[in-house]
Design an enzyme around this catalytic site. Sequence first.
Site, PDB file in Angstrom:
ATOM      1  N   ASP A  99       0.880  -1.166   0.000  1.00 25.33           N
ATOM      2  CA  ASP A  99       0.000   0.000   0.000  1.00 25.33           C
ATOM      3  C   ASP A  99       0.919   1.218   0.000  1.00 25.33           C
ATOM      4  OD1 ASP A  99      -1.411   2.266   0.917  1.00 25.33           O
ATOM      5  OD2 ASP A  99      -2.877   1.015   1.967  1.00 25.33           O
ATOM      6  N   HIS A 112      -3.703  11.949 -10.246  1.00 21.74           N
ATOM      7  CA  HIS A 112      -5.019  12.522 -10.588  1.00 21.74           C
ATOM      8  C   HIS A 112      -6.189  11.876  -9.822  1.00 21.74           C
ATOM      9  CE1 HIS A 112      -6.678   9.791 -14.064  1.00 21.74           C
ATOM     10  NE2 HIS A 112      -6.275   9.073 -13.052  1.00 21.74           N
ATOM     11  N   ASN A 130     -14.820  13.648 -15.044  1.00 23.49           N
ATOM     12  CA  ASN A 130     -14.875  12.208 -14.776  1.00 23.49           C
ATOM     13  C   ASN A 130     -14.194  11.876 -13.448  1.00 23.49           C
ATOM     14  OD1 ASN A 130     -15.321   9.423 -15.293  1.00 23.49           O
ATOM     15  ND2 ASN A 130     -13.249   9.241 -16.110  1.00 23.49           N
ATOM     16  N   GLN A 163     -16.072  10.149 -10.158  1.00 22.29           N
ATOM     17  CA  GLN A 163     -15.605   8.818  -9.790  1.00 22.29           C
ATOM     18  C   GLN A 163     -14.574   8.748  -8.683  1.00 22.29           C
ATOM     19  OE1 GLN A 163     -15.487   5.571 -12.502  1.00 22.29           O
ATOM     20  NE2 GLN A 163     -15.033   6.991 -14.129  1.00 22.29           N
TER      21      GLN A 163
END
Length: 347
Positions: A238, A257, A304, A308
């Site tokens: 992780d 992003h 987008n 999302q």
Amino acid sequence: MELSKQELEYPQKLLNYMDGFFISKTMFAACELGVFDLLLEGESPLSSDAIAERLSTSADGMDRLLTACVGLQLLEVKEHQGEVLYSNTDLSRIYLTKASPRTLYYSVAYYSQTIYHCFSYLADAIREGKSQYERAFGISSKELFEALYRSEEEMLKFMQLMNSIWNICGKDVVKAFDLSTFTNIFDLGGCTGALAKECISAYPQSRVTIYDLPKVLEMAGKHFVSPDETRITFHEGDFFKDPIPDADLYILARIIHDWPEEKCVELLTRVSKACKPGSGVLLIESLLNEDRRGPITTQLYSLNMLVQTEGKERTPSEYISLLETAGFKDVQVRRTGKIYDAILGRK
Ligand code: SAM
Ligand code: ASE
């Protein structure tokens, strides 16, 4: 921008924008119903009735879908002995059939099933400033990738989406800078290994480690990376919590992003601390123009990201500032002219 009298009297552009989703959905439906795959498999052109029968659809519905696909230049039509016959165009054969090496079939499927659904709540996303997974899919608020990976099936679909664009833009992004001096490369959030494959093919001296969450790597090993690929290895972790191993170059493609400012600085600072002098970081992202006037694709992608994720698309100066805050210097930006661009920073 001044509009001509003609444009004011007949707003062609707005009419086209209104119909924009008709175009998307027509292409999505033809893919989902299997039109392009059937025409590939049959090799010879087929009539509308034959296609309808093979795909178990109504004859009239199929006839209209095929006609619209001809208008979109996704199909060719010709008359042969009084029969109207349809075949694929080069575009649909290369990009919309499932088994083609350059297929966008899986991107289309994800756009149609997931992204389109999220975009139904675009106004809500803008009002609330957050992702619409909860509303769109009735799942309770979770971490971003817990929501995206809500089942194995969803995880695989997302991975296929991530994989497919590199068929088209992969070579350009790994060649935007000369990376031949970097041999030990880590692709953080490397997912299916699509970019790792591009790297080893562009740079014969390189070895690439795909660093991602354990369940993602398990899926990558099963469906995407062949065990014969000795120059590609996996590292489970992780990137917000676990150690980031030694490398000459860290690639982060479409990672920054996904996240808000503070998470970006946190992650890039962890990467910067793992770097030795001379090591580098390569961000691969879709860049907004500095004046924010384009490219339209990236402007839409930022919406987008809103529906999302917790992230957004950024300008070169925003990426430079993130990298400098994290301790990188000599930051360079190269645009590729395709969707994704490259930003290289050094320690
Ligand atoms: N780099 C790939 C590409 O551009 O095709 C995948 C980008 S995808 C948007 C983000 C990737 O980061 C996914 O593969 C996801 O599993 C991985 N990821 C998300 N959170 C992570 C974490 N905390 N640690 C490691 N990987 C993570
Ligand atoms: C992310 C990228 C995407 C997270 C969620 C996402 C895309 C869709 N959902 O980092 C990108 C889709 N665009 C392309 C070209 O594949």
